[in-house]
Design an enzyme around this catalytic site. Structure first.
Site, PDB file in Angstrom:
ATOM      1  N   ASP A 369       0.866  -0.913   0.295  1.00 24.67           N
ATOM      2  CA  ASP A 369      -0.002   0.431  -0.350  1.00 24.67           C
ATOM      3  C   ASP A 369       0.412   1.184   0.447  1.00 24.67           C
ATOM      4  O   ASP A 369       1.391   1.316   0.840  1.00 24.67           O
ATOM      5  CB  ASP A 369      -0.761  -0.208   1.363  1.00 24.67           C
ATOM      6  CG  ASP A 369      -1.338   1.087   1.505  1.00 24.67           C
ATOM      7  OD1 ASP A 369      -2.364   0.714  -0.253  1.00 24.67           O
ATOM      8  OD2 ASP A 369      -2.071   1.581   2.429  1.00 24.67           O
ATOM      9  N   GLU A 398       1.630  -0.156  -4.899  1.00 23.20           N
ATOM     10  CA  GLU A 398       0.459   0.814  -4.961  1.00 23.20           C
ATOM     11  C   GLU A 398       1.014   2.483  -5.690  1.00 23.20           C
ATOM     12  O   GLU A 398       1.564   2.896  -4.304  1.00 23.20           O
ATOM     13  CB  GLU A 398      -0.619   1.320  -4.159  1.00 23.20           C
ATOM     14  CG  GLU A 398      -1.632   2.668  -4.761  1.00 23.20           C
ATOM     15  CD  GLU A 398      -2.533   2.454  -3.829  1.00 23.20           C
ATOM     16  OE1 GLU A 398      -3.810   2.977  -4.050  1.00 23.20           O
ATOM     17  OE2 GLU A 398      -1.718   2.410  -2.170  1.00 23.20           O
TER      18      GLU A 398
END
Length: 666
Positions: A369, A398
């Site tokens: 993330d 990400e």
């Protein structure tokens, strides 16, 4: 701020006194030296790097002397807080079993039996997800609940499970997912990506919000008990593997949850970025201001620093230090403290945690993330270490910027990534810095597709020209086959928005599943789940129909789906099963054609076989003129649409309905 010490709660960790024998451990130990916890909770012999960093928690543990029988202590690190001690054990040549570690302060001594385990396989044998896979992303809290799901878990901070509230917990769990593994096989996906499953012990707030999403970790070695146990997670992964499904674990190195014990008792002054505002002296009324963030407005200390959410300064060769600092050192939200990956002990902790979950549970990949928000050099070091230990593993980061040049610069071996200047130094010109990150997320495709779907495809810029003009920059990627594409996820509006535009959805999915990418689906798309973020993220994270007790609508079965849901499910399932093991899609050379008369064609070719994805990008009838695509034809007479089994004569133009989708194989 009152210091809080984490209670021992990790199964399998033995912190009992013992008499291991030997000259160095002649005394049994009186247990008077407090050892509340050790991270990692256990470790593995036979790792390429034989050294493990043990983070020992306990009141006044910092001053303890440490000795161990059967292994070597390379060093001890005594941090700022008296309640932590780092022990660096060298396990070279050490066998699996109990390793007695003695902690002594004066005449007081506690002996811990630390567990060392055999690895189940060599790191090189762990195979990650590839472009042969299709990832299915789901949120455990919103997918399915097991029959014996507890109403409340004792010892957790205040929380409510209320399915009528979009931002509270709904009660899905790991066992609920495990009970539906056959569903994923029926659909035809090959890998599951769960949003984070680790403990998020943050209390619900006064605005009806919770950390049901999992992105505020409070224990890196424990599955959130509302989802189940570590053993439940292992059972789910094992059963997924038995079903031919890989499992990708969502991790967050950029930040933790506010209730993590590090926050109330910082191991060192630089464990977190911008932590000065936590000092009670900086929380007096004269320091208070209103901070606007993604969760609303909060009165905070004026020393609080939040990220700008602007990721471009990380790669900007002209970036100012203030812009770069706001991006990487600012907190994501006030309840998610920003970890300092420039601190080598923080980074070692996080690296070992990722290795521990690979070894303990057997995950097949990691999704990281908020990748660029963390320190770039620290994250590159993590990827390098992981790649050396697990050369065939895969991690996707990400990287939420919609320009291909930005995304490509984050990929392993990129030649276009500029080395960042150190803080306070002048920029050093263009020097490639290897991220070692194999897979990046294609936010350009997502962005362009969600513009194109509302437009008519013309001769230049609109409609599917946007996709064409995004893919032309694939030369920037070192490996386009290690780019993950998607049409929606948990942080975006559903592709269908608040509507049911099935024709556009089919075009998007056909393109996603046939172009040179690793495709990722979002749960429920196959049964037409929709929603937008206009009010809250919870409306794009609705419960899967039929996953919870009392649901009258069950989309897990053909009988329970509506006619429209079943038609969509069957269409997508056909495409997914056809894709499995299809070397044309996995290995085929890609050719795309400029959209012509509203029609966009992208093709894959391998060993004499061809797949053509044909999209009518207009709301009017169009025509597929075979003469324009003659370079793809090598004597074949017919082509079959794998979605309908319709056969077309090559050379005879094909009439296309408005927004038609064909996947032709010949």
């Amino acid at each position: 701020m009152k210091k809080i010490f984490l209670l021992l709660s990790i199964a399998g960790m033995m912190l009992t006194s013992c008499n291991p024998g030997g000259a160095d451990f002649e005394d049994e130990g009186n247990g008077a030296v407090e050892v509340k916890r050790i991270d990692p909770t256990d470790w593995f012999v036979g790792m390429k790097d034989p050294t493990v960093q043990l983070m020992v928690y306990g009141e006044n543990i910092r001053e303890a002397e440490v000795s161990v029988k059967g292994a070597k202590i390379d060093s001890l690190v005594r941090l700022d807080s008296p309640n932590y001690l780092l022990v660096y054990l060298n396990l070279k040549g050490v066998k699996a079993g109990e390793l007695p570690i003695a902690f002594k302060r004066g005449e007081d001594k506690t002996i811990v039996k630390y567990q060392l385990k055999e690895r189940e396989m060599a790191g090189s044998e762990r195979l990650g997800f590839t472009n042969a896979d299709v990832l299915y992303m789901l949120m455990p809290d919103r997918f399915a609940q097991s029959a014996d799901h507890p109403a409340q878990i004792e010892g957790m901070n205040t929380y409510v499970e209320d399915r009528s509230q979009p931002s509270l917990r709904h009660g899905g769990d790991l066992e609920g997912i495990r009970q539906h593994l056959d569903y994923f096989n029926e659909l035809g996906v090959t890998a599951l990506w769960f949003t984070p499953v680790l403990e998020n012990n943050s209390p619900d707030n006064a605005h009806g919000q919770s950390t049901y999403h999992g992105y505020a970790t409070t224990d890196y070695y424990r599955v959130d008990p509302r989802f189940g146990t570590n053993d439940d997670y292992r059972r789910l992964v094992d059963d997924a593997h038995a079903h031919g499904l890989k499992v990708v674990m969502d991790m967050i190195f950029n930040h933790c949850g506010f209730e993590h014990p590090w926050v109330s008792d910082l191991p060192s002054k630089d464990w977190l970025n911008n932590s000065e505002w936590l000092d009670p002296a900086n929380q007096t009324e004269d320091h208070m201001i209103e901070i606007r963030h993604t969760d609303g407005v909060t009165r905070m200390s004026d020393l609080y620093r939040q990220t700008s959410y602007k990721l471009t300064p990380v790669l900007d060769p002209y970036a100012s230090q203030i812009d770069l600092g706001e991006t990487v050192d600012g907190w994501f939200v006030p309840t998610m403290p920003d970890l300092n990956q420039r601190n080598p002990y923080v980074m070692r902790y996080l690296i070992q945690n990722s290795e521990w979950w690979i070894e303990t549970v057997g995950i097949d990949g990691i999704r990281m993330d908020t990748y660029p928000y963390a320190d770039r050099t620290g994250m590159a070091y993590w990827m390098k270490v992981l790649g050396e230990e697990y050369p065939n593993f895969n991690t996707v980061g990400e990287t939420w910027v919609t320009e291909p040049a930005y995304t490509a610069a984050w990929q392993k071996d990129s030649r276009i990534a500029e080395k960042p200047a150190s803080k306070g130094a002048e920029a050093k010109g263009s020097q490639a810095e290897n991220s070692y990150l194999k897979t990046v997320m294609d936010f350009s495709f997502f962005d362009k597709l969600n513009q194109a779907r509302y437009e008519e495809t013309d001769g230049w810029w609109h409609g599917f020209n946007r996709i064409y003009n995004s893919l032309v920059y694939d030369y920037l990627y070192e490996d386009p086959a290690h780019v993950m594409a998607f049409i929606e996820n948990h942080d975006t509006d559903r592709f269908l928005g608040n509507g049911q535009d099935v024709a556009s959805l089919k075009q998007a999915l056909a393109l996603l599943l046939t172009m040179q990418r690793i495709p990722q689906l979002y749960y429920g798309t196959e049964v037409l789940m929709n929603g937008t973020k206009e009010v809250t993220d919870g409306y794009v994270r609705k419960d899967f129909p039929g996953g919870f007790n009392g649901d009258t609508h069950n989309a897990f079965t053909a009988e329970g789906r509506t006619a429209d849901e079943q038609q969509m499910f069957a269409w997508l399932s056909t495409l997914l099963h056809w894709r499995q093991g299809n070397d044309v899609i996995v290995k085929g050379r890609q050719t795309q054609f400029c959209p012509w008369k509203g029609v966009y064609v992208i093709a894959r070719r391998h060993e004499g076989k061809t797949v053509m994805t044909v999209l009518n990008g207009t709301s009017q009838p169009a025509e597929l003129d075979w003469s324009r695509y003659a370079e793809l034809i090598d004597g074949q007479a017919t082509a079959t649409d794998i979605l309908t089994d319709n056969t077309y004569a090559i050379g005879t133009n094909v009439e296309l309905e408005p927004r038609a989708t064909l996947v032709l194989e010949f």
